[in-house]
Motif scaffolding. Structure first.
Motif, mmCIF file in Angstrom:
data_model
loop_
_atom_site.group_PDB
_atom_site.id
_atom_site.type_symbol
_atom_site.label_atom_id
_atom_site.label_comp_id
_atom_site.label_asym_id
_atom_site.label_seq_id
_atom_site.Cartn_x
_atom_site.Cartn_y
_atom_site.Cartn_z
ATOM 1 N N ALA A 2 0.838 -1.193 0.000
ATOM 2 C CA ALA A 2 0.000 0.000 0.000
ATOM 3 C C ALA A 2 0.873 1.244 0.000
ATOM 4 O O ALA A 2 1.997 1.260 0.508
ATOM 5 C CB ALA A 2 -0.903 -0.014 1.227
ATOM 6 N N ALA A 3 0.342 2.320 -0.578
ATOM 7 C CA ALA A 3 1.075 3.580 -0.622
ATOM 8 C C ALA A 3 1.229 4.136 0.789
ATOM 9 O O ALA A 3 0.331 4.024 1.637
ATOM 10 C CB ALA A 3 0.336 4.582 -1.502
ATOM 11 N N ARG A 56 1.129 7.173 3.173
ATOM 12 C CA ARG A 56 0.435 8.457 3.203
ATOM 13 C C ARG A 56 1.247 9.420 4.072
ATOM 14 O O ARG A 56 1.381 9.207 5.288
ATOM 15 C CB ARG A 56 -0.982 8.292 3.747
ATOM 16 N N GLN A 102 7.060 10.272 -6.779
ATOM 17 C CA GLN A 102 7.539 8.917 -6.514
ATOM 18 C C GLN A 102 6.386 7.927 -6.413
ATOM 19 O O GLN A 102 5.386 8.196 -5.735
ATOM 20 C CB GLN A 102 8.342 8.892 -5.212
ATOM 21 N N PRO A 103 6.479 6.775 -7.047
ATOM 22 C CA PRO A 103 5.429 5.757 -6.889
ATOM 23 C C PRO A 103 5.388 5.251 -5.451
ATOM 24 O O PRO A 103 6.414 5.161 -4.772
ATOM 25 C CB PRO A 103 5.859 4.654 -7.861
ATOM 26 N N GLY A 104 4.192 4.953 -4.984
ATOM 27 C CA GLY A 104 4.043 4.396 -3.648
ATOM 28 C C GLY A 104 3.992 5.424 -2.543
ATOM 29 O O GLY A 104 3.984 5.060 -1.361
ATOM 30 N N LEU A 105 3.945 6.715 -2.891
ATOM 31 C CA LEU A 105 3.871 7.775 -1.883
ATOM 32 C C LEU A 105 2.682 8.676 -2.205
ATOM 33 O O LEU A 105 2.523 9.129 -3.343
ATOM 34 C CB LEU A 105 5.143 8.618 -1.860
ATOM 35 N N ALA A 106 1.848 8.931 -1.212
ATOM 36 C CA ALA A 106 0.737 9.879 -1.343
ATOM 37 C C ALA A 106 0.943 10.974 -0.319
ATOM 38 O O ALA A 106 1.158 10.696 0.867
ATOM 39 C CB ALA A 106 -0.594 9.180 -1.111
ATOM 40 N N TRP A 109 -8.526 11.137 2.579
ATOM 41 C CA TRP A 109 -7.952 9.793 2.508
ATOM 42 C C TRP A 109 -8.967 8.734 2.954
ATOM 43 O O TRP A 109 -8.580 7.636 3.369
ATOM 44 C CB TRP A 109 -6.682 9.722 3.337
ATOM 45 N N GLY A 118 11.803 8.764 -0.443
ATOM 46 C CA GLY A 118 11.052 7.517 -0.377
ATOM 47 C C GLY A 118 11.762 6.474 0.477
ATOM 48 O O GLY A 118 11.143 5.789 1.291
ATOM 49 N N ARG A 123 10.424 4.880 4.209
ATOM 50 C CA ARG A 123 10.233 3.460 4.447
ATOM 51 C C ARG A 123 11.089 2.964 5.619
ATOM 52 O O ARG A 123 10.731 2.002 6.277
ATOM 53 C CB ARG A 123 10.513 2.683 3.156
ATOM 54 N N GLY A 136 4.766 0.788 5.938
ATOM 55 C CA GLY A 136 5.166 0.379 4.590
ATOM 56 C C GLY A 136 4.832 -1.063 4.313
ATOM 57 O O GLY A 136 4.561 -1.428 3.177
#
Length: 400
Positions: free
Chosen positions: A2-3, A5, A35-39, A107, A389, A393, A400
């Protein structure tokens, strides 16, 4: 997976009264959002610099990659100084808590995975409270020159102590230079992990132009006009002294701030305005700054304190050499020594004059392509975003 947040709580951030205030924070957030995976989401509250119809006004912007809630509250509430300061602190807290509820609704009821505060102190105290109440890990980013040895005397003891408490309880500390991380460590502000990640430079916008575009014997200075820190008055004195040996020497000054009127008067007293030796350009948008950098022989900075110095790397990305001071995090940007310009001691006007004369004399010898490549490697948005990122993590492994 999951992203993650990320809730961002900046002390400085572009707003309706100044679209360049905290611009470097906004550039970090844009790099993170890509960046993918970050909101990400931003909640920002500040004192209004103009009249408000109500005590508090809210702006919500959901159109971009970083949903943003901005709040503005009145600067003058009762006319009683101490009471107004307390009320404004409470208004700030109320605005930010309102924003946190709005972010959670955005969210779909989910809490942030991690809180990222940009510039202490009240932002960090709130993040610490959220950690205690909700178990949310938080990351601290610091940019402020006040923590550097050159300016540390301005910090009251209570603020030093609270800074240490907040940082020690953070999951991670991020600074833009080793010098600032070490300075905070000297105050007891050490987190379980520390990351040094550069500010972002738009290396597409700031890029070399044709050699024929460069104006001969033209220096550029870009800063906020806080003369006690940026020491533009020292630059003006040096330029006045160099004029006899460098006919046609020009200094173009971009920026704005509280000391602007004083610096205009001082330049006039030195006889620098009447013949066009110095031109004040005012507040410029980034494309105009990039154009000025491409056309300058060199950038000059004479600061007494710098944690990073975005304009120094913007000049490098533009293929222009720099003369700057050996303070704070600046020497880290000039490794190996002598490869990207000249560094001098702060307040050493004789050394500044000699360095400027050398750079002007060697103007045709810089290698714009190499300078641009170095800036891109250090400060490109993709590399900076990826570094954040990785830090997130590490700081929030369970989320994460």
């Amino acid at each position: 997976m999951a992203a993650l947040r990320i809730l961002h709580l900046p002390k400085w951030y572009p707003h309706r009264y100044d679209d360049q205030d905290g611009d470097f924070v906004a550039r970090h957030l844009a790099a993170i959002a890509a960046q993918p995976g970050l909101a990400s989401a931003v909640v920002f509250a500040t004192v209004a610099a103009g009249p408000l119809r109500r005590v508090v006004e809210q702006e919500t912007d959901l159109s971009g990659p970083v949903p943003t809630w901005r709040y503005y509250y009145r600067a003058r509430l009762t006319g009683l100084g101490p009471l107004d300061r307390l009320l404004k602190l409470l208004l700030w807290l109320g605005c930010v808590l309102h924003g946190l509820r709005a972010v959670r609704r955005h969210w779909q009821g989910q809490l942030p995975s991690l809180v990222h505060v940009h510039v202490l102190l009240r932002t960090g105290l709130l993040a610490w409270a959220l950690r205690g109440l909700r178990g949310l890990p938080y990351v601290v980013t610091e940019h402020w020159t006040i923590y550097l040895p050159e300016r540390r005397a301005l910090l009251p003891g209570w603020r030093r102590w609270l800074t240490g408490v907040v940082v020690r309880r953070a999951a991670a500390l991020h600074t833009v230079s080793r010098a600032l991380a070490e300075a905070l460590g000297g105050l007891g502000a050490r987190a379980p992990r520390t990351a040094v990640i550069a500010n972002v430079v738009d290396v597409e916008l700031f890029s070399p132009g044709p050699a024929a575009e460069v104006r001969p014997t033209t220096l550029l200075h870009v800063s906020a006009f806080h003369d006690g820190v940026k020491n533009l008055s020292g630059v003006l004195r040096v330029v006045a002294g160099l004029r006899p040996a460098w006919p046609g020497l020009r200094l173009r000054v971009a920026g704005y701030g509280p000391d602007e009127a004083h610096l205009h008067r001082y330049a006039a007293e030195l006889g620098l305005l009447a013949d066009g030796t110095v031109v004040f350009l005012g507040k410029l948008p980034h494309p105009a700054v990039a154009a000025e950098m491409r056309q300058a022989t060199a950038l000059v900075s004479f600061s007494r304190a710098e944690t990073f110095g975005c304009v120094l790397l913007e000049a490098r990305a533009s293929g222009r050499p720099v003369v700057a001071t050996r303070v704070g995090g600046v020497p880290e940007l000039f490794e190996p020594a002598g490869a990207f310009g000249q560094l001098v001691a702060p307040d050493d006007e004789a050394a500044l004059a000699a360095a400027l004369a050398q750079v002007l004399a060697e103007a045709g010898q810089c290698a714009p392509t190499r300078l641009h490549a170095d800036a891109a490697a250090r400060c490109g948005a993709a590399a900076v975003g990826a570094a954040f990122g990785q830090l997130y993590r590490q700081a929030a492994p369970a989320a994460g």
